[in-house]
Design an enzyme around this catalytic site. Structure first.
Site, PDB file in Angstrom:
ATOM      1  N   GLU A 104       0.825  -1.345  -0.065  1.00 15.81           N
ATOM      2  CA  GLU A 104       0.073  -0.017   0.046  1.00 15.81           C
ATOM      3  C   GLU A 104       0.807   0.962   0.020  1.00 15.81           C
ATOM      4  OE1 GLU A 104      -3.011   0.367   3.099  1.00 15.81           O
ATOM      5  OE2 GLU A 104      -2.235  -1.203   4.041  1.00 15.81           O
ATOM      6  N   ASP A 154      -6.361   7.027  10.792  1.00 15.75           N
ATOM      7  CA  ASP A 154      -4.807   6.822  11.377  1.00 15.75           C
ATOM      8  C   ASP A 154      -4.450   7.295  12.809  1.00 15.75           C
ATOM      9  OD1 ASP A 154      -3.603   5.170   8.807  1.00 15.75           O
ATOM     10  OD2 ASP A 154      -4.324   7.186   7.823  1.00 15.75           O
TER      11      ASP A 154
END
Ligand SMILES: Cc1ncc(COP(=O)(O)O)c(C=O)c1O
Ligand SMILES: Cc1ncc(COP(=O)(O)O)c(C=O)c1O
Lengths: 254, 408, 408, 254
Positions: free
Chosen positions: A47, A58
């Site tokens: 990724e 995140d």
């Protein structure tokens, strides 16, 4: 196609490894070296996160990486150029990971187009539930790109099945509540969750959030197809430098 | 969640999958409450017994005379408990939290106003409370931090990003995706993913409901124009919503900061610097660059210093139903100063933006016309900013002396 | 002036001859207004449209549960415009000033609360305004000075005497005897020469009228006890007056400061340190020495830091109709802290005195009994004092940093 | 009695002089020397002010004198002792001036008694209007002491007559609005005021507030019986010292 590629790889390895990096952190040059280390260490798929100023899914480590990268001047254009070079250099599939606004501002169709041209295989967009993603899903399909969607422990079986209907490539199973970077307890309950995921789709399953050492991978072997290592490699780079990445990755499956 | 809260393309719910179930639950609880005829009564009851609703609609005779045009009325949200309209939203959400059986609330805050309001609500309802506040704001809004802590809330300084309001929102979401089983996120304005814009508007609509009834009782006619400042858009939506179907011009006033040409502002709807985007869970006009990265914003009023804006207002901007203007920092200080002097009212710096625009337009109108300005909060909370704007030497001496006492 | 406002020997009007005609005029205007059935309506109208009367009577469910005794209700004078019951008195006197055709008002202030209220009223009515404030108070209550100046008032620091409230009163009288033709002296509490104690009580009685009606509506029965703090006595008289003929125990709480034995207090009615005397125009209990010289007083709450007390309360002390208690500084901070935490209410330090005594007594009473506490004002104005009481390091750092900015 | 004494003095002088001092300011010793200077310079009658912490009718100069005196330890007892010594030493009438609380705390009857014993001739109590002074008026009468009451420019003719009915010794006419120590404009309006005072009573009239130089006394000659010099002597002492007082006083009537 990504799905068949992954299936094929799984016939060779009992668990695949996907890693994650934030593009441009610490720098594009180092990002490239990290990719190199990872590929050489046998990572199966990667990724590449295009940094965004508001990465709400995140945790602290990746958040900071996003901000540092932007502060150092990262742009979407540079990220695409990076991906192009990586794809030309290394023979594994790459995905983009970013937040929806990056795609939206670029133009969702144009973004899919450029991904396809560049040779990316799919994308993960954690703030885009399928209900909001009609245009995205269509554009990805038009370019034979895999739109990776997400299962979580709070996702009902009914919803998992619905999500699986939109997904392609694989399903990203989030291991637990919370954001990236925290520990995960691989408990009995967790095992049941994976069983539910398994029964909801026949797409390959990737498991991420909290995977950071060999014992985690050992636990996951046989339960999912792909283990996702994200935050932990950033920590390794920060603490031990880029050169330590290869050893770390190799240690995970040895 | 089938209705995803779209207003002609603005809005939506761009949420991480982990929160989908939580939002489903929230939407259900909200729809249930809205359908329950007793709920609004319960809401009105708590707002009248704990805060002091209905808040007055004050005729500003001196301002009216001074400008020599329209009759100026002021809706007094400053008289709410905790000093701003924020109380309406938090108490409403508090009732929902009780319905959902949750025991913990979290919130973001910029100016600290919404944080104090949420901490107050939490104390009253017996909830645990965590407030996320950008580190920059923690430093400049210390009095509010002090009161939040006294109210029993944990205030967490957010050290990432630009360390202001938007970063606090991100951090609150990060908490929420971790603790959604026990926790409700009390979003402070009519932004964020569905159902927040609609739900916050619903609770804030008490402002407009009262104001409309009051002006009809007092004057027998509707106002010509209604002015409100626009940060996230909750006080504006609150007062606008009941006039939506009336022949009343609605004016939203954003933070013009140091000028729309300066890039030091927070005007999403009245400047050319914003464009449509998706962040913090919803689609609206954002101050962002071509890549979609959010820009830094500026306003003398911390509560207006935000990159996004209510998707409902973005929609109303496109349809032309609401007119948007911007007021510059120095105009805001002047309007505040003038309002204090003329009427003995101290609008918050945020609210003073609405006064700026109303003052610009009042004298164009006739004596039969009526203007309503929403005084969303009181300005005594802003003393540290206002005293600096006035460069008040007595104040500076006082602070220096205080500091000497602490250093000793 | 035939009725000289005596309450069994307390009160009177010990005024310099030069003011006799002015007091005659004031008494006439006041009596006229009182007799005019429209006046009280006008007063209620302005209090409901400019401030937010009726203020709520809030049920304090969490405190009630905690103490496990009487039901605790709180009368919310903190929700008044300008943040305290002082608004009631100044707006009432403002209406009288208009009737008398005067164009200038003066007032004394200690905490600054009454000064801000008067300056606000003056701005609203278009009067010139001068506020006398002891130099010591000017220094410690700077935020209020700042707002008074913004409101257009001239704040004159009184540099004579102990440089606190009582000296400000003297100085206001000195101004008045010079300018009584144009000027009304807006005394801030139920003290001073007749008609002030009666007149201030009259305006403040709106508190008790509302509270009595509200508790009967809510509970159908009268409260067992009503608590109010006592500085000059205006908020206490305000809430007490309508319960005077009821079987309701009335409790006034004075500033116990560092303890009644310490001489660092301001307890005129609940300590042995006071005796009857005549000063500042009226006869009452004063904290004075054997020669009749006034002593220094102390309280953590600037608004209770006064040598005299309403003559009406002295009378009610003698008849036993009101019970008087004292609350010590540290008890006050604890009660304040606890009330914030439990109910999300921030009583002023003054008001917190009443909370102290109510908390001491609540658990003795049964669940059928009702207590009302008068929350005379809001405590966010007290942040400089409260933060010091808590020795809050974050606050100190903030102030030090601010000061560095000014010094730079 | 004071009244007849003043009438008799007036047959000898066209205007009498009353001066005022604050006892214990700067010190009792200096107060005594000031009295001495004044008597030697021909002052006809003196007010001795017992300091009070709240002198609301006094302006800045006398206010400060009150406070300094108290701060230096003045007490009512010391003031009485001072008066006793002055009376024994100097052959002019002395009055006490103070605020009502001083009398009230001492006991109004006891205060009158001690005044009489000490040889004082009367008292001025500026915050005691006759309506509040029943006990005081009675006690003063019982001891043949003169209760001095006050006329002001705002006092109606009707009220002047009423006040005169309670008064004895003389009437203290306040020259203007305000407190002690400010200037007075001796205008036509002022002259009319004095005429009103004159027609309201046949008691001797004293005029105070703002009398500070020879021209003031010249103006008052023929209009009132006594000119009262208060604040100005305190200013002289503060600026030029005690020794300057005699010359100042002599200059007023020369
Ligand atoms: C007094 C006041 N007014 C207005 C605002 C702006 O918010 P909104 O646009 O949601 O009303 C704030 C935010 O803190 C505020 O405190
Ligand atoms: C909030 C508050 N309560 C009480 C008081 C005391 O005054 P009173 O005894 O006249 O009510 C003050 C005086 O400043 C005050 O500000």
């Amino acid at each position: 196609m990504l799905k068949s590629y992954l299936r094929e790889q799984r016939t060779k390895k009992d668990i695949l490894l996907m890693t994650h990096i934030v593009l441009g952190y610490p720098s594009f040059k180092e990002s490239f070296r990290i990719v190199e280390e990872m590929v050489e260490a046998g990572v199966d798929i990667m990724e590449l996160q295009i940094p965004f100023s508001e990465p709400i899914a995140d945790g602290a480590v990746i958040l900071k990486a996003n901000q540092r990268s932007l502060a150092a001047g990262s742009t979407v254009e540079k990220c695409i150029a990076f991906a192009e070079k990586a794809i030309q250099t290394f023979n594994i599939p790459f995905l983009f990971m970013s937040y929806y606004n990056i795609l939206f501002k670029y133009g969702v169709r144009q973004f899919a187009e450029v991904m396809a041209e560049t040779g990316l295989k799919g994308a993960i967009v954690p703030d885009l539930p399928p209900e909001e993603g009609a245009e995205y899903i269509e554009a990805m399909a038009d370019h034979k790109l895999a739109p990776i969607f997400i299962f979580t422990p709070t996702t009902s079986m009914e919803r998992m099945k619905k999500i699986a209907g939109y997904a392609d490539g694989f399903i990203y199973c989030v291991a637990r509540r919370g954001v990236t970077g925290a520990d995960t307890e691989f408990s009995l309950e967790f095992q049941k969750y994976l069983e539910r995921c398994r029964s909801a789709t026949d797409l390959p399953l990737a498991l991420g959030f909290g995977v950071k050492e060999k014992s985690d991978i050992d636990f996951l072997r046989g339960k999912v197809d792909i283990a996702v290592v994200g935050t932990q490699t950033i920590r390794i780079v920060e603490k031990e430098g880029v050169d330590a990445v290869g050893g770390f990755i190799r240690g995970l499956r040895s | 969640m089938d209705n995803r809260g779209y207003y002609d393309g603005f809005g939506g719910a761009f949420i991480p999958e982990i929160l989908v179930a939580t939002f489903d639950e929230l939407v259900d609880a909200y729809m249930d409450a809205k359908a329950d005829s007793g709920f609004w009564r319960e809401y009105e009851q708590i707002m009248s017994s704990y805060s002091c609703r209905p808040t007055p609609l004050t005729f500003a005779g001196n301002l009216t005379e001074h400008f020599g045009g329209a009759k100026i009325y002021i809706k007094r949200e400053d008289l709410n408990h905790t000093g701003a309209h924020k109380a309406n939203n938090v108490m409403g959400q508090g009732l929902l939290v009780k319905r959902m059986g949750k025991k913990r609330v979290i919130a973001e805050t910029g100016a600290g106003q919404h944080g104090v309001a949420t901490a107050t609500m939490a104390a009253r309802f017996g909830f645990n409370c965590t407030i996320y506040m950008g580190e920059v704001d923690v430093e400049r809004q210390r009095p509010n931090v002090f009161w939040m802590e006294r109210l029993g809330a944990e205030v967490i300084p957010v050290k990432e990003g630009t360390r202001i309001l938007k970063d606090a929102i991100n951090e609150a979401f990060r908490d929420w995706v971790t603790n959604m089983d026990t926790t409700h996120y009390v979003l402070g304005t009519a932004c964020g993913p569905h159902p927040f814009p609609e739900m916050v508007t619903y609770f804030q609509s008490i402002i407009g409901k009262e104001a409309r009834k009051q002006i009809l009782e007092l004057e027998g006619v509707l106002p010509k124009r209604v002015y409100a400042c626009v940060g996230g858009g909750s006080n504006a939506m609150g007062i606008f919503s009941d006039f939506m179907d009336d022949p009343v011009e609605l004016v939203g006033v954003e933070a013009g900061g140091e000028g729309l040409e300066s890039s030091r502002h927070a005007s999403r709807l009245s400047s050319k610097d914003a464009s449509i985007g998706v962040a913090q869970g919803y689609k609206t006009y954002f101050l962002q660059d071509d890549d979609g990265q959010m820009k830094e914003t500026h306003s003398i009023a911390a509560g207006l210093d935000y990159v996004g804006v209510s998707p409902i207002l973005s929609h109303l901007k496109e349809t032309g139903r609401v007119r948007f203007e911007a007021a510059m920092d120095h105009e805001v200080v002047d309007a505040l100063s003038f309002t204090i002097r003329k009427e003995g009212l101290i609008p918050a710096l945020e609210s003073s933006h609405a006064f700026v625009q109303a003052f610009k337009e009042a004298s164009e109108l006739s004596g039969d016309d009526i203007l309503i300005i929403n005084q969303s909060g009181r300005g005594d909370k802003d003393i540290f900013t206002v005293a600096d704007a006035f460069k008040d030497p007595g104040w500076e001496k006082f602070i220096i002396k205080k500091a000497e006492g602490y250093n000793a």
